[in-house]
Each structure stands twice: as structure tokens, then as C-alpha cells.
Design a protein around this motif. Structure first.
Motif, PDB file in Angstrom:
ATOM      1  N   SER A  21      36.295  38.538  32.382  1.00 43.22           N
ATOM      2  CA  SER A  21      35.413  37.373  32.498  1.00 43.22           C
ATOM      3  C   SER A  21      34.221  37.552  31.565  1.00 43.22           C
ATOM      4  O   SER A  21      33.570  38.601  31.574  1.00 43.22           O
ATOM      5  N   LEU A  22      33.940  36.524  30.783  1.00 42.35           N
ATOM      6  CA  LEU A  22      32.728  36.504  29.963  1.00 42.35           C
ATOM      7  C   LEU A  22      31.550  36.292  30.904  1.00 42.35           C
ATOM      8  O   LEU A  22      31.559  35.363  31.716  1.00 42.35           O
ATOM      9  N   VAL A  23      30.529  37.145  30.809  1.00 47.32           N
ATOM     10  CA  VAL A  23      29.382  37.068  31.709  1.00 47.32           C
ATOM     11  C   VAL A  23      28.191  36.462  30.973  1.00 47.32           C
ATOM     12  O   VAL A  23      27.747  36.988  29.953  1.00 47.32           O
ATOM     13  N   LEU A  24      27.710  35.354  31.512  1.00 49.05           N
ATOM     14  CA  LEU A  24      26.538  34.675  30.976  1.00 49.05           C
ATOM     15  C   LEU A  24      25.346  34.934  31.876  1.00 49.05           C
ATOM     16  O   LEU A  24      25.500  35.122  33.089  1.00 49.05           O
ATOM     17  N   ASN A  25      24.171  34.929  31.298  1.00 49.90           N
ATOM     18  CA  ASN A  25      22.950  35.028  32.087  1.00 49.90           C
ATOM     19  C   ASN A  25      22.755  33.690  32.806  1.00 49.90           C
ATOM     20  O   ASN A  25      23.486  32.724  32.565  1.00 49.90           O
ATOM     21  N   ALA A  26      21.744  33.586  33.645  1.00 49.50           N
ATOM     22  CA  ALA A  26      21.499  32.347  34.381  1.00 49.50           C
ATOM     23  C   ALA A  26      21.136  31.192  33.455  1.00 49.50           C
ATOM     24  O   ALA A  26      21.251  30.030  33.840  1.00 49.50           O
ATOM     25  N   ASP A  27      20.722  31.490  32.213  1.00 54.91           N
ATOM     26  CA  ASP A  27      20.424  30.432  31.241  1.00 54.91           C
ATOM     27  C   ASP A  27      21.654  30.073  30.396  1.00 54.91           C
ATOM     28  O   ASP A  27      21.562  29.363  29.411  1.00 54.91           O
ATOM     29  N   TYR A  28      22.812  30.609  30.786  1.00 57.74           N
ATOM     30  CA  TYR A  28      24.093  30.328  30.139  1.00 57.74           C
ATOM     31  C   TYR A  28      24.180  30.844  28.703  1.00 57.74           C
ATOM     32  O   TYR A  28      24.879  30.282  27.874  1.00 57.74           O
ATOM     33  N   THR A  29      23.480  31.927  28.424  1.00 53.80           N
ATOM     34  CA  THR A  29      23.651  32.655  27.168  1.00 53.80           C
ATOM     35  C   THR A  29      24.323  33.986  27.514  1.00 53.80           C
ATOM     36  O   THR A  29      24.124  34.517  28.614  1.00 53.80           O
ATOM     37  N   PRO A  30      25.138  34.541  26.620  1.00 58.69           N
ATOM     38  CA  PRO A  30      25.788  35.822  26.923  1.00 58.69           C
ATOM     39  C   PRO A  30      24.752  36.912  27.187  1.00 58.69           C
ATOM     40  O   PRO A  30      23.696  36.949  26.541  1.00 58.69           O
ATOM     41  N   LEU A  31      25.059  37.779  28.145  1.00 63.25           N
ATOM     42  CA  LEU A  31      24.170  38.920  28.388  1.00 63.25           C
ATOM     43  C   LEU A  31      24.095  39.784  27.137  1.00 63.25           C
ATOM     44  O   LEU A  31      23.060  40.358  26.826  1.00 63.25           O
ATOM     45  N   TYR A  33      26.064  40.192  23.005  1.00 64.70           N
ATOM     46  CA  TYR A  33      27.079  39.820  22.022  1.00 64.70           C
ATOM     47  C   TYR A  33      27.869  41.033  21.560  1.00 64.70           C
ATOM     48  O   TYR A  33      29.038  40.940  21.244  1.00 64.70           O
ATOM     49  N   TYR A  34      27.210  42.165  21.462  1.00 61.15           N
ATOM     50  CA  TYR A  34      27.895  43.336  20.927  1.00 61.15           C
ATOM     51  C   TYR A  34      27.357  44.581  21.588  1.00 61.15           C
ATOM     52  O   TYR A  34      26.222  44.950  21.318  1.00 61.15           O
ATOM     53  N   PRO A  35      28.103  45.185  22.486  1.00 55.72           N
ATOM     54  CA  PRO A  35      29.426  44.735  22.876  1.00 55.72           C
ATOM     55  C   PRO A  35      29.346  43.451  23.691  1.00 55.72           C
ATOM     56  O   PRO A  35      28.351  43.215  24.384  1.00 55.72           O
ATOM     57  N   LEU A  36      30.371  42.652  23.613  1.00 58.29           N
ATOM     58  CA  LEU A  36      30.407  41.387  24.324  1.00 58.29           C
ATOM     59  C   LEU A  36      30.364  41.656  25.829  1.00 58.29           C
ATOM     60  O   LEU A  36      31.043  42.550  26.319  1.00 58.29           O
ATOM     61  N   SER A  37      29.540  40.875  26.545  1.00 58.30           N
ATOM     62  CA  SER A  37      29.373  41.086  27.991  1.00 58.30           C
ATOM     63  C   SER A  37      30.594  40.571  28.741  1.00 58.30           C
ATOM     64  O   SER A  37      30.746  39.379  28.966  1.00 58.30           O
ATOM     65  N   LEU A  38      31.477  41.495  29.069  1.00 57.66           N
ATOM     66  CA  LEU A  38      32.706  41.194  29.793  1.00 57.66           C
ATOM     67  C   LEU A  38      32.796  42.043  31.052  1.00 57.66           C
ATOM     68  O   LEU A  38      32.391  43.212  31.033  1.00 57.66           O
ATOM     69  N   TRP A  39      33.312  41.454  32.122  1.00 64.10           N
ATOM     70  CA  TRP A  39      33.585  42.188  33.354  1.00 64.10           C
ATOM     71  C   TRP A  39      35.076  42.127  33.632  1.00 64.10           C
ATOM     72  O   TRP A  39      35.712  41.100  33.375  1.00 64.10           O
ATOM     73  N   PRO A  40      35.634  43.195  34.212  1.00 61.74           N
ATOM     74  CA  PRO A  40      37.031  43.117  34.649  1.00 61.74           C
ATOM     75  C   PRO A  40      37.177  42.027  35.719  1.00 61.74           C
ATOM     76  O   PRO A  40      36.221  41.707  36.428  1.00 61.74           O
ATOM     77  N   TRP A  41      38.369  41.472  35.842  1.00 61.61           N
ATOM     78  CA  TRP A  41      38.579  40.373  36.781  1.00 61.61           C
ATOM     79  C   TRP A  41      38.196  40.750  38.202  1.00 61.61           C
ATOM     80  O   TRP A  41      37.659  39.922  38.947  1.00 61.61           O
ATOM     81  N   GLN A  42      38.430  42.024  38.599  1.00 58.96           N
ATOM     82  CA  GLN A  42      38.100  42.448  39.964  1.00 58.96           C
ATOM     83  C   GLN A  42      36.594  42.356  40.215  1.00 58.96           C
ATOM     84  O   GLN A  42      36.151  41.903  41.277  1.00 58.96           O
ATOM     85  N   THR A  43      35.801  42.785  39.238  1.00 60.79           N
ATOM     86  CA  THR A  43      34.343  42.739  39.367  1.00 60.79           C
ATOM     87  C   THR A  43      33.864  41.295  39.440  1.00 60.79           C
ATOM     88  O   THR A  43      32.973  40.962  40.228  1.00 60.79           O
ATOM     89  N   ALA A  44      34.463  40.431  38.623  1.00 59.50           N
ATOM     90  CA  ALA A  44      34.074  39.016  38.628  1.00 59.50           C
ATOM     91  C   ALA A  44      34.368  38.368  39.977  1.00 59.50           C
ATOM     92  O   ALA A  44      33.521  37.650  40.531  1.00 59.50           O
ATOM     93  N   ILE A  45      35.553  38.621  40.515  1.00 64.22           N
ATOM     94  CA  ILE A  45      35.905  38.025  41.816  1.00 64.22           C
ATOM     95  C   ILE A  45      35.011  38.576  42.921  1.00 64.22           C
ATOM     96  O   ILE A  45      34.562  37.832  43.805  1.00 64.22           O
ATOM     97  N   LYS A  46      34.707  39.853  42.882  1.00 65.76           N
ATOM     98  CA  LYS A  46      33.792  40.438  43.878  1.00 65.76           C
ATOM     99  C   LYS A  46      32.428  39.755  43.799  1.00 65.76           C
ATOM    100  O   LYS A  46      31.830  39.408  44.816  1.00 65.76           O
ATOM    101  N   ALA A  47      31.921  39.529  42.561  1.00 64.88           N
ATOM    102  CA  ALA A  47      30.618  38.866  42.392  1.00 64.88           C
ATOM    103  C   ALA A  47      30.659  37.432  42.916  1.00 64.88           C
ATOM    104  O   ALA A  47      29.668  36.937  43.464  1.00 64.88           O
ATOM    105  N   VAL A  48      31.807  36.764  42.783  1.00 70.46           N
ATOM    106  CA  VAL A  48      31.960  35.409  43.329  1.00 70.46           C
ATOM    107  C   VAL A  48      31.828  35.457  44.849  1.00 70.46           C
ATOM    108  O   VAL A  48      31.083  34.671  45.451  1.00 70.46           O
ATOM    109  N   PHE A  49      32.541  36.379  45.494  1.00 70.35           N
ATOM    110  CA  PHE A  49      32.493  36.482  46.951  1.00 70.35           C
ATOM    111  C   PHE A  49      31.116  36.899  47.459  1.00 70.35           C
ATOM    112  O   PHE A  49      30.711  36.516  48.549  1.00 70.35           O
TER     113      PHE A  49
END
Length: 194
Positions: A21-31, A33-49
Motif C-alpha cells: 500500500s502506498l502511504v500518504l500523509n494526512a495532506d495526501y502527499t507521500p510520506l 518518495y525515496y524510498p517510496l513510502s510503502l507498507w505491506p498489505w498486512q500492516t495496511a489492513i491492521k492500520a485500517v482496523f
């Protein structure tokens, strides 16, 4: 066996571990660019819950449990704004990024090391302002001398970069793969392909 949905939805062929999952800050800009702010799908789903992120977009890929089916988020945005630090940590990677992965003496991008502009033997310290990216041959040639003593002028004098400057440099190095749902949130200096 032929399945028409797999042709229409290439994400269905992907293993969930290849769906970050591409992770954006609350202002919808990437946290980052390099390295690109990505989370594994498990981390993203946990953050959703945990109600820490908003889902902006999904992959066509789902994960299943005995009681639920969930689409994997492809883009998420933090609910709380994370203020980036003004100055990045002094690391080898950040140093190379500041110097755009090029030797500051000859411009080569191979066999990179770092060089103390004023050598430590002459009282030089390991600081942003006294360390430059150098290829191994130039570092060896310069040895324990200053650039002036070695007749090897630096292309750019080393500075302490801001986090913003490093992010701008990172935009010059887009990743090899970008999911189409990320394109609206990422801005590089070159044309991107899906």
C-alpha cells in the motif's frame, strides 16, 4: 483453466505479498518518495482496523478469512498528520541521495563510498558539511589529502540537506514498478509507465 476475470483483473494474479500500500500523509502527499513510502498489505489492513488510516484506493485482489473477505488497499492516507523532521539523519544512504548517487569528484555512479573532504587525519569530522560521495578510485587517489592538495575539486560543496531537498532528489529516481492507482499521488520529473 481459463477464467475471464483473471484477464480483466491482473491484480487477481498477484500474490498478496506483492500488493503493498502506498502511504500518504494526512495532506495526501507521500510520506517519502525515496524510498517510496510503502507498507505491506498486512500492516495496511491492521492500520485500517485500528482506524489510523483512510483507504483511498484498492487493488482488485482480495484476502479471505473464514468470516471475511477484504480488498487489499493500494493507497492509504494517515488520519493524523506526521510532520517530517526538518533535517534527515546522517546515513550513508541519505548522503548518496544528497549527492544524487554520483561521485562528487568524477561523476561516476559505480563503487560508491564516502570521503572526508578534510581528512580525519587533518582534523576533519564526519559531518554533512565535510563528507562527500566518492567512487572508490577517486577516494583512493585523493587519499589523506584535501581536494586542493590532491588537485581534485569537488563538483558541489557538501551541505547539510533538509528533508525536503532529499525528497526532491528522490523524485529523480522513480521505482521500477508503480501500480496505476498510485499515479495520481506521485509526481516525478520523468514520464512513468504502469
Amino acid at each position: 483453466m481459463y477464467h475471464p476475470d483473471l484477464i480483466r483483473h491482473p491484480d487477481m494474479l498477484r500474490h498478496p505479498d506483492s500488493c503493498p500500500s502506498l502511504v500518504l500523509n494526512a495532506d495526501y502527499t507521500p510520506l517519502s518518495y525515496y524510498p517510496l513510502s510503502l507498507w505491506p498489505w498486512q500492516t495496511a489492513i491492521k492500520a485500517v482496523f485500528l482506524d489510523r488510516v483512510n483507504i483511498v484506493n484498492y487493488y482488485d485482489r482480495e484476502v479471505r478469512s473464514p468470516s471475511a473477505r477484504l480488498k487489499i488497499p493500494s493507497v492509504i492516507a494517515l488520519k493524523q498528520y506526521v510532520k517530517p523532521s526538518q533535517f534527515p539523519a546522517f546515513t550513508r544512504f541519505n548522503l548518496f541521495l544528497r549527492d544524487k548517487f554520483a561521485c562528487q569528484y568524477c561523476g561516476s555512479s559505480r563503487d560508491l563510498t564516502f570521503d572526508h573532504v578534510i581528512p580525519r587525519a587533518q582534523g576533519g569530522r564526519t559531518t554533512w558539511e565535510n563528507v562527500a560521495t566518492a567512487c572508490a578510485p577517486c577516494n583512493l587517489k585523493k587519499g589523506g589529502r584535501t581536494p586542493r592538495q590532491a588537485a581534485m575539486p569537488l563538483h558541489v560543496q557538501p551541505i547539510r540537506p533538509t528533508s525536503w531537498q532529499l525528497q526532491e532528489h528522490g523524485r529523480s529516481f522513480p521505482p521500477h514498478y508503480l501500480h496505476e492507482s498510485w499515479h495520481d499521488w506521485l509526481y516525478w520529473d520523468i514520464e512513468l509507465e504502469a
